[in-house]
Design a protein around this motif. Structure first.
Motif, PDB file in Angstrom:
ATOM      1  N   SER A  33     -28.843 -65.304  13.969  1.00 51.32           N
ATOM      2  CA  SER A  33     -27.412 -65.500  13.753  1.00 51.32           C
ATOM      3  C   SER A  33     -26.572 -64.806  14.825  1.00 51.32           C
ATOM      4  O   SER A  33     -25.445 -65.194  15.062  1.00 51.32           O
ATOM      5  N   ARG A  34     -27.096 -63.812  15.490  1.00 51.69           N
ATOM      6  CA  ARG A  34     -26.340 -63.112  16.529  1.00 51.69           C
ATOM      7  C   ARG A  34     -26.153 -63.971  17.769  1.00 51.69           C
ATOM      8  O   ARG A  34     -25.278 -63.719  18.561  1.00 51.69           O
ATOM      9  N   SER A  35     -26.981 -64.981  17.955  1.00 51.61           N
ATOM     10  CA  SER A  35     -26.899 -65.776  19.177  1.00 51.61           C
ATOM     11  C   SER A  35     -26.133 -67.077  18.980  1.00 51.61           C
ATOM     12  O   SER A  35     -26.066 -67.887  19.873  1.00 51.61           O
ATOM     13  N   GLY A  36     -25.546 -67.272  17.829  1.00 53.51           N
ATOM     14  CA  GLY A  36     -24.774 -68.480  17.590  1.00 53.51           C
ATOM     15  C   GLY A  36     -25.653 -69.592  17.053  1.00 53.51           C
ATOM     16  O   GLY A  36     -26.876 -69.473  16.977  1.00 53.51           O
ATOM     17  N   PRO A  37     -25.019 -70.696  16.685  1.00 50.52           N
ATOM     18  CA  PRO A  37     -25.774 -71.794  16.080  1.00 50.52           C
ATOM     19  C   PRO A  37     -26.648 -72.521  17.104  1.00 50.52           C
ATOM     20  O   PRO A  37     -26.312 -72.612  18.277  1.00 50.52           O
ATOM     21  N   SER A  38     -27.750 -73.032  16.636  1.00 50.52           N
ATOM     22  CA  SER A  38     -28.639 -73.816  17.487  1.00 50.52           C
ATOM     23  C   SER A  38     -28.099 -75.229  17.604  1.00 50.52           C
ATOM     24  O   SER A  38     -27.195 -75.640  16.871  1.00 50.52           O
ATOM     25  N   ALA A  39     -28.676 -75.993  18.530  1.00 45.81           N
ATOM     26  CA  ALA A  39     -28.263 -77.389  18.703  1.00 45.81           C
ATOM     27  C   ALA A  39     -28.503 -78.174  17.427  1.00 45.81           C
ATOM     28  O   ALA A  39     -27.675 -78.992  17.025  1.00 45.81           O
ATOM     29  N   LEU A  40     -29.622 -77.933  16.779  1.00 44.70           N
ATOM     30  CA  LEU A  40     -29.928 -78.651  15.549  1.00 44.70           C
ATOM     31  C   LEU A  40     -28.972 -78.250  14.434  1.00 44.70           C
ATOM     32  O   LEU A  40     -28.480 -79.095  13.691  1.00 44.70           O
ATOM     33  N   ALA A  41     -28.657 -76.967  14.339  1.00 45.45           N
ATOM     34  CA  ALA A  41     -27.698 -76.503  13.332  1.00 45.45           C
ATOM     35  C   ALA A  41     -26.321 -77.107  13.580  1.00 45.45           C
ATOM     36  O   ALA A  41     -25.622 -77.480  12.630  1.00 45.45           O
ATOM     37  N   GLU A  42     -25.932 -77.208  14.835  1.00 46.42           N
ATOM     38  CA  GLU A  42     -24.638 -77.828  15.153  1.00 46.42           C
ATOM     39  C   GLU A  42     -24.632 -79.302  14.762  1.00 46.42           C
ATOM     40  O   GLU A  42     -23.641 -79.809  14.245  1.00 46.42           O
ATOM     41  N   ALA A  43     -25.751 -79.997  15.021  1.00 43.23           N
ATOM     42  CA  ALA A  43     -25.834 -81.409  14.649  1.00 43.23           C
ATOM     43  C   ALA A  43     -25.770 -81.562  13.130  1.00 43.23           C
ATOM     44  O   ALA A  43     -25.078 -82.447  12.615  1.00 43.23           O
ATOM     45  N   VAL A  44     -26.468 -80.702  12.411  1.00 44.23           N
ATOM     46  CA  VAL A  44     -26.458 -80.759  10.947  1.00 44.23           C
ATOM     47  C   VAL A  44     -25.042 -80.506  10.419  1.00 44.23           C
ATOM     48  O   VAL A  44     -24.605 -81.135   9.453  1.00 44.23           O
ATOM     49  N   ALA A  45     -24.299 -79.617  11.082  1.00 43.67           N
ATOM     50  CA  ALA A  45     -22.940 -79.296  10.640  1.00 43.67           C
ATOM     51  C   ALA A  45     -21.997 -80.496  10.724  1.00 43.67           C
ATOM     52  O   ALA A  45     -20.974 -80.527  10.037  1.00 43.67           O
ATOM     53  N   THR A  46     -22.351 -81.492  11.521  1.00 45.83           N
ATOM     54  CA  THR A  46     -21.488 -82.675  11.648  1.00 45.83           C
ATOM     55  C   THR A  46     -21.789 -83.743  10.605  1.00 45.83           C
ATOM     56  O   THR A  46     -21.078 -84.738  10.522  1.00 45.83           O
TER      57      THR A  46
END
Length: 141
Positions: A33-46
């Motif tokens: 969590s300290r390094s920010g969201p992953s690409a997959l997490a960002e995609a899931v968020a959409t």
């Protein structure tokens, strides 16, 4: 094979395993969590609900599954380093340590692949394309 050939095969295997450990370790470290969201997490968020919540929980669960595996891989790497530097050199102990480390890699690879196989079908082609444009996107689950 001669003893010398076995030794080189073991060293090559160790190098490959350490490379894989680096890749997988980087994936987990960047997923922190300290390094920010992953690409997959960002995609899931959409994604629309309820997929966003369900798949977000899946990502969290998979990270939790992967953490003890990474911890064990670190322990296995230390064990490999120990037997490689031991005197006298014991190829059987090195082979056993490398096998144990390889088994942990297989388990962790299963977590990564399972996550990809579960989430990717939920993403649109455009979401997958955007995710893959990011460097190392699939390693940053």
């Amino acid at each position: 094979m001669t003893a010398r050939s076995w030794r080189w095969a073991l060293i090559a295997s160790l190098a490959l395993n350490l490379l894989l450990l680096g890749v997988i370790g980087t994936w987990l470290w960047r997923s922190d969590s300290r390094s920010g969201p992953s690409a997959l997490a960002e995609a899931v968020a959409t994604l629309p609900e309820p997929d966003r919540t369900t798949l977000g929980q899946l990502l969290d669960q998979r990270r939790a599954e992967a953490k003890p595996l990474l911890d064990e891989l670190r322990r296995q790497r230390a064990a490999v380093n120990e037997v490689l530097s031991a005197e006298p050199y014991d190829p059987d102990k090195v082979a056993a340590a490398l096998t144990a480390m390889s088994d942990e890699f297989k388990q962790l690879r299963g977590v990564v692949q399972g996550t990809i196989l579960e989430i990717m079908p939920k993403l649109s082609a455009e979401q997958r394309r955007k995710m893959l444009e990011r460097r190392d996107a699939l390693w940053r689950l």
